[in-house]
Design a protein around this motif. Sequence first.
Motif, PDB file in Angstrom:
ATOM      1  N   VAL A   1       1.006  -0.943   0.403  1.00  7.61           N
ATOM      2  CA  VAL A   1      -0.154   0.329   0.183  1.00  7.61           C
ATOM      3  C   VAL A   1       0.951   1.334  -0.135  1.00  7.61           C
ATOM      4  O   VAL A   1       0.556   2.315  -0.870  1.00  7.61           O
ATOM      5  CB  VAL A   1      -1.146   0.022   1.132  1.00  7.61           C
ATOM      6  CG1 VAL A   1      -1.717   1.015   1.109  1.00  7.61           C
ATOM      7  CG2 VAL A   1      -1.953  -0.943   1.179  1.00  7.61           C
ATOM      8  N   ALA A   2       1.994   1.128   1.063  1.00  2.84           N
ATOM      9  CA  ALA A   2       2.538   2.367   0.859  1.00  2.84           C
ATOM     10  C   ALA A   2       3.997   2.657  -0.348  1.00  2.84           C
ATOM     11  O   ALA A   2       3.263   3.729  -0.926  1.00  2.84           O
ATOM     12  CB  ALA A   2       3.777   2.108   1.979  1.00  2.84           C
ATOM     13  N   ALA A   3       4.104   1.718  -0.857  1.00  2.00           N
ATOM     14  CA  ALA A   3       4.420   1.435  -2.229  1.00  2.00           C
ATOM     15  C   ALA A   3       3.194   2.401  -3.440  1.00  2.00           C
ATOM     16  O   ALA A   3       3.688   3.016  -4.319  1.00  2.00           O
ATOM     17  CB  ALA A   3       5.146   0.461  -2.828  1.00  2.00           C
ATOM     18  N   ALA A   4       2.387   1.575  -3.303  1.00  2.00           N
ATOM     19  CA  ALA A   4       1.055   2.248  -4.512  1.00  2.00           C
ATOM     20  C   ALA A   4       1.104   3.487  -4.078  1.00  2.00           C
ATOM     21  O   ALA A   4       0.573   4.763  -4.225  1.00  2.00           O
ATOM     22  CB  ALA A   4       0.139   1.407  -4.125  1.00  2.00           C
ATOM     23  N   LEU A   5       0.637   4.091  -2.498  1.00  2.00           N
ATOM     24  CA  LEU A   5       0.676   5.560  -2.459  1.00  2.00           C
ATOM     25  C   LEU A   5       1.854   6.247  -3.563  1.00  2.00           C
ATOM     26  O   LEU A   5       1.819   7.514  -4.074  1.00  2.00           O
ATOM     27  CB  LEU A   5       1.002   5.387  -1.426  1.00  2.00           C
ATOM     28  CG  LEU A   5      -0.768   5.397  -0.533  1.00  2.00           C
ATOM     29  CD1 LEU A   5      -1.130   5.094   0.740  1.00  2.00           C
ATOM     30  CD2 LEU A   5      -2.019   6.160  -1.165  1.00  2.00           C
ATOM     31  N   ARG A   6       2.783   5.951  -3.270  1.00  2.00           N
ATOM     32  CA  ARG A   6       4.285   6.787  -3.410  1.00  2.00           C
ATOM     33  C   ARG A   6       4.704   6.494  -4.426  1.00  2.00           C
ATOM     34  O   ARG A   6       4.846   7.651  -5.348  1.00  2.00           O
ATOM     35  CB  ARG A   6       5.391   5.813  -3.355  1.00  2.00           C
ATOM     36  CG  ARG A   6       6.317   6.065  -1.445  1.00  2.00           C
ATOM     37  CD  ARG A   6       7.204   5.794  -1.026  1.00  2.00           C
ATOM     38  NE  ARG A   6       7.529   4.426  -1.086  1.00  2.00           N
ATOM     39  CZ  ARG A   6       7.592   3.408  -0.711  1.00  2.00           C
ATOM     40  NH1 ARG A   6       6.620   3.316   0.488  1.00  2.00           N
ATOM     41  NH2 ARG A   6       7.641   2.371  -0.875  1.00  2.00           N
ATOM     42  N   SER A   7       3.727   5.759  -5.529  1.00  2.00           N
ATOM     43  CA  SER A   7       3.583   5.726  -7.056  1.00  2.00           C
ATOM     44  C   SER A   7       2.746   6.931  -7.320  1.00  2.00           C
ATOM     45  O   SER A   7       3.247   7.266  -9.017  1.00  2.00           O
ATOM     46  CB  SER A   7       3.445   4.279  -7.496  1.00  2.00           C
ATOM     47  OG  SER A   7       1.735   4.224  -7.192  1.00  2.00           O
ATOM     48  N   ARG A   8       1.534   7.834  -6.742  1.00  2.00           N
ATOM     49  CA  ARG A   8       0.922   8.607  -7.474  1.00  2.00           C
ATOM     50  C   ARG A   8       1.554   9.811  -6.566  1.00  2.00           C
ATOM     51  O   ARG A   8       0.100  10.429  -6.395  1.00  2.00           O
ATOM     52  CB  ARG A   8      -0.512   8.223  -6.586  1.00  2.00           C
ATOM     53  CG  ARG A   8      -0.519   7.067  -7.817  1.00  2.00           C
ATOM     54  CD  ARG A   8      -0.232   7.080  -9.297  1.00  2.00           C
ATOM     55  NE  ARG A   8      -1.575   6.370  -9.844  1.00  2.00           N
ATOM     56  CZ  ARG A   8      -1.071   4.821 -10.253  1.00  2.00           C
ATOM     57  NH1 ARG A   8       0.156   4.555  -9.578  1.00  2.00           N
ATOM     58  NH2 ARG A   8      -1.431   3.811 -10.452  1.00  2.00           N
ATOM     59  N   GLY A   9       2.358   9.381  -6.121  1.00  2.00           N
ATOM     60  CA  GLY A   9       3.229  11.022  -5.161  1.00  2.00           C
ATOM     61  C   GLY A   9       2.514  11.157  -3.862  1.00  2.00           C
ATOM     62  O   GLY A   9       2.624  12.333  -2.597  1.00  2.00           O
ATOM     63  N   VAL A  10       1.932   9.922  -3.302  1.00  2.00           N
ATOM     64  CA  VAL A  10       1.311  10.498  -2.177  1.00  2.00           C
ATOM     65  C   VAL A  10       2.440   9.766  -0.709  1.00  2.00           C
ATOM     66  O   VAL A  10       2.536   8.556  -0.736  1.00  2.00           O
ATOM     67  CB  VAL A  10       0.112   9.458  -1.695  1.00  2.00           C
ATOM     68  CG1 VAL A  10      -0.458  10.141   0.101  1.00  2.00           C
ATOM     69  CG2 VAL A  10      -1.003  10.483  -2.857  1.00  2.00           C
ATOM     70  N   ALA A  11       2.921  10.272   0.185  1.00  2.00           N
ATOM     71  CA  ALA A  11       4.140   9.221   1.232  1.00  2.00           C
ATOM     72  C   ALA A  11       3.609   9.267   2.697  1.00  2.00           C
ATOM     73  O   ALA A  11       4.041  10.827   3.582  1.00  2.00           O
ATOM     74  CB  ALA A  11       5.715  10.072   0.920  1.00  2.00           C
ATOM     75  N   PRO A  12       3.065   9.037   3.356  1.00  2.00           N
ATOM     76  CA  PRO A  12       2.078   8.954   4.247  1.00  2.00           C
ATOM     77  C   PRO A  12       2.891   8.373   5.647  1.00  2.00           C
ATOM     78  O   PRO A  12       4.136   7.315   4.638  1.00  2.00           O
ATOM     79  CB  PRO A  12       0.743   8.832   4.663  1.00  2.00           C
ATOM     80  CG  PRO A  12       0.553   7.419   3.745  1.00  2.00           C
ATOM     81  CD  PRO A  12       1.580   7.915   2.730  1.00  2.00           C
ATOM     82  N   SER A  13       2.583   8.468   6.425  1.00  2.00           N
ATOM     83  CA  SER A  13       3.802   7.673   7.269  1.00  2.00           C
ATOM     84  C   SER A  13       3.577   6.276   7.222  1.00  2.00           C
ATOM     85  O   SER A  13       3.103   6.008   6.934  1.00  2.00           O
ATOM     86  CB  SER A  13       4.141   8.031   8.742  1.00  2.00           C
ATOM     87  OG  SER A  13       2.556   8.027   9.901  1.00  2.00           O
ATOM     88  N   ASP A  14       4.821   5.418   7.398  1.00  2.00           N
ATOM     89  CA  ASP A  14       4.476   3.812   7.474  1.00  2.00           C
ATOM     90  C   ASP A  14       3.749   3.729   8.335  1.00  2.00           C
ATOM     91  O   ASP A  14       3.063   2.450   8.354  1.00  2.00           O
ATOM     92  CB  ASP A  14       5.785   3.147   7.750  1.00  2.00           C
ATOM     93  CG  ASP A  14       6.761   3.007   6.267  1.00  2.00           C
ATOM     94  OD1 ASP A  14       6.202   3.736   5.250  1.00  2.00           O
ATOM     95  OD2 ASP A  14       7.821   2.938   6.933  1.00  2.00           O
ATOM     96  N   GLY A  15       3.743   4.475   9.807  1.00  2.00           N
ATOM     97  CA  GLY A  15       3.029   3.956  11.035  1.00  2.00           C
ATOM     98  C   GLY A  15       0.959   4.104  10.874  1.00  2.00           C
ATOM     99  O   GLY A  15      -0.068   3.361  11.178  1.00  2.00           O
TER     100      GLY A  15
END
Length: 207
Positions: A62-76
Amino acid sequence: MTVSFDLFGTLVTASTPADPAAAVAAELRDRGVIVPEDWGDAYRTPHLDAPDAAEVPLPAHVAAALRSRGVAPSDGVVRRAVVAAFDPAVTRRDGVAAALAAAETRGPVGLCSNCSVPELVPRTLVRADLRGRFDAVVTSAACGFRKPHPTPFETLAGELGGVDPASLVHVGDDPATDGGVETLGGTFVDVGETPLAALGDRLEAGP
């Protein structure tokens, strides 16, 4: 003979989101994360290189999918959203008590589950009143590979005192995954053919 069990579909039934991407998106929004408009496509697309049969923990995906769209919330934040999205209602299947009792007469008992969601297996065991009933619990997320890959079964055998994986009798509901124990010389018992309540008789008969 050492007995191990699959969890989902074997010992319990557990509710899962009808649309996992939408469920995760709702939990992300509740935590202040801006969810991309094409989130469905991002969620369904692999973003991390992994070997065949490797288990990618869902928060990492999920974190990688968000980063692929320029969104980077914390891992927590991502982890908490995923855990909340897959918070299940759990029902124990008929015959669980008899099956566990039969297995326990033969030695240590293990649990081996394909699961990419953190906390889901222990939470399910608590809700099914099965916490503490297993001498070892191995999940695909923890060991890095999904059944039918040999690693989950080998890891479980090691955690059950270093028993020979070929001595494992693995009880499950999916020949395509749980049946992987047979590649190590172990025995697969299909609950579709041998109900849990009849496991004692099946074990008595031997491999």
